[in-house]
Design a protein around this motif. Structure first.
Motif, PDB file in Angstrom:
ATOM      1  N   PHE A  36       0.785  -1.284  -0.107  1.00  0.00           N
ATOM      2  CA  PHE A  36       0.074  -0.266   0.206  1.00  0.00           C
ATOM      3  C   PHE A  36       0.519   1.345   0.186  1.00  0.00           C
ATOM      4  O   PHE A  36       0.352   1.900  -1.004  1.00  0.00           O
ATOM      5  CB  PHE A  36      -1.026   0.009   1.512  1.00  0.00           C
ATOM      6  CG  PHE A  36      -1.805   1.434   1.351  1.00  0.00           C
ATOM      7  CD1 PHE A  36      -2.892   1.231   0.368  1.00  0.00           C
ATOM      8  CD2 PHE A  36      -1.855   1.898   2.127  1.00  0.00           C
ATOM      9  CE1 PHE A  36      -3.889   2.222   0.588  1.00  0.00           C
ATOM     10  CE2 PHE A  36      -2.470   3.597   2.244  1.00  0.00           C
ATOM     11  CZ  PHE A  36      -3.468   3.642   1.740  1.00  0.00           C
ATOM     12  N   MET A  37       1.775   1.508   0.911  1.00  0.00           N
ATOM     13  CA  MET A  37       2.679   2.370   1.260  1.00  0.00           C
ATOM     14  C   MET A  37       3.836   2.651  -0.277  1.00  0.00           C
ATOM     15  O   MET A  37       3.693   3.847  -0.693  1.00  0.00           O
ATOM     16  CB  MET A  37       3.584   1.937   2.345  1.00  0.00           C
ATOM     17  CG  MET A  37       3.070   2.515   3.181  1.00  0.00           C
ATOM     18  SD  MET A  37       4.552   2.187   4.237  1.00  0.00           S
ATOM     19  CE  MET A  37       5.399   3.185   4.312  1.00  0.00           C
ATOM     20  N   MET A  38       3.641   1.468  -1.284  1.00  0.00           N
ATOM     21  CA  MET A  38       5.103   1.744  -2.298  1.00  0.00           C
ATOM     22  C   MET A  38       3.742   1.681  -3.474  1.00  0.00           C
ATOM     23  O   MET A  38       4.257   2.511  -4.098  1.00  0.00           O
ATOM     24  CB  MET A  38       5.537   0.277  -2.738  1.00  0.00           C
ATOM     25  CG  MET A  38       6.627   0.044  -1.804  1.00  0.00           C
ATOM     26  SD  MET A  38       7.603   1.151  -1.730  1.00  0.00           S
ATOM     27  CE  MET A  38       9.145   0.261  -2.034  1.00  0.00           C
ATOM     28  N   SER A  39       2.684   1.432  -3.959  1.00  0.00           N
ATOM     29  CA  SER A  39       1.434   2.022  -4.386  1.00  0.00           C
ATOM     30  C   SER A  39       0.863   3.493  -4.450  1.00  0.00           C
ATOM     31  O   SER A  39       0.134   3.729  -5.274  1.00  0.00           O
ATOM     32  CB  SER A  39       0.562   0.781  -4.658  1.00  0.00           C
ATOM     33  OG  SER A  39      -0.250   0.712  -3.486  1.00  0.00           O
ATOM     34  N   GLY A  40       0.960   3.952  -2.978  1.00  0.00           N
ATOM     35  CA  GLY A  40       0.346   5.200  -3.390  1.00  0.00           C
ATOM     36  C   GLY A  40       0.726   5.880  -4.417  1.00  0.00           C
ATOM     37  O   GLY A  40       1.794   5.937  -4.546  1.00  0.00           O
ATOM     38  N   LYS A  41      -0.381   7.877  -4.833  1.00  0.00           N
ATOM     39  CA  LYS A  41       0.164   7.987  -5.780  1.00  0.00           C
ATOM     40  C   LYS A  41       1.310   9.337  -4.984  1.00  0.00           C
ATOM     41  O   LYS A  41       1.354   9.422  -4.359  1.00  0.00           O
ATOM     42  CB  LYS A  41      -0.909   8.617  -5.826  1.00  0.00           C
ATOM     43  CG  LYS A  41      -2.221   8.045  -6.350  1.00  0.00           C
ATOM     44  CD  LYS A  41      -3.493   8.788  -7.459  1.00  0.00           C
ATOM     45  CE  LYS A  41      -4.428   7.498  -8.119  1.00  0.00           C
ATOM     46  NZ  LYS A  41      -5.270   8.366  -8.073  1.00  0.00           N
TER      47      LYS A  41
END
Length: 49
Positions: A36-41
């Motif tokens: 979730f943290m890596m795919s954040g915009k």
């Protein structure tokens, strides 16, 4: 003598299974959090104008 008798009376299987399930859930939750943290915009500089 008493320690060997207590070791034979106690079933370790339930504890091992519970700890394994808990560790698996923790690893899955950490993986979901990292994903979730890596795919954040990220901030897009072209939209800030």
């Amino acid at each position: 003598m008493t320690s060997t008798l207590l070791a034979l009376l106690y079933d370790w299987t339930n504890g091992v299974v519970m700890i394994s399930v808990f560790a698996l859930v923790c690893v899955i939750l950490i993986g979901v959090l990292v994903n979730f943290m890596m795919s954040g915009k990220g901030k897009n500089k072209t939209e800030d104008n």
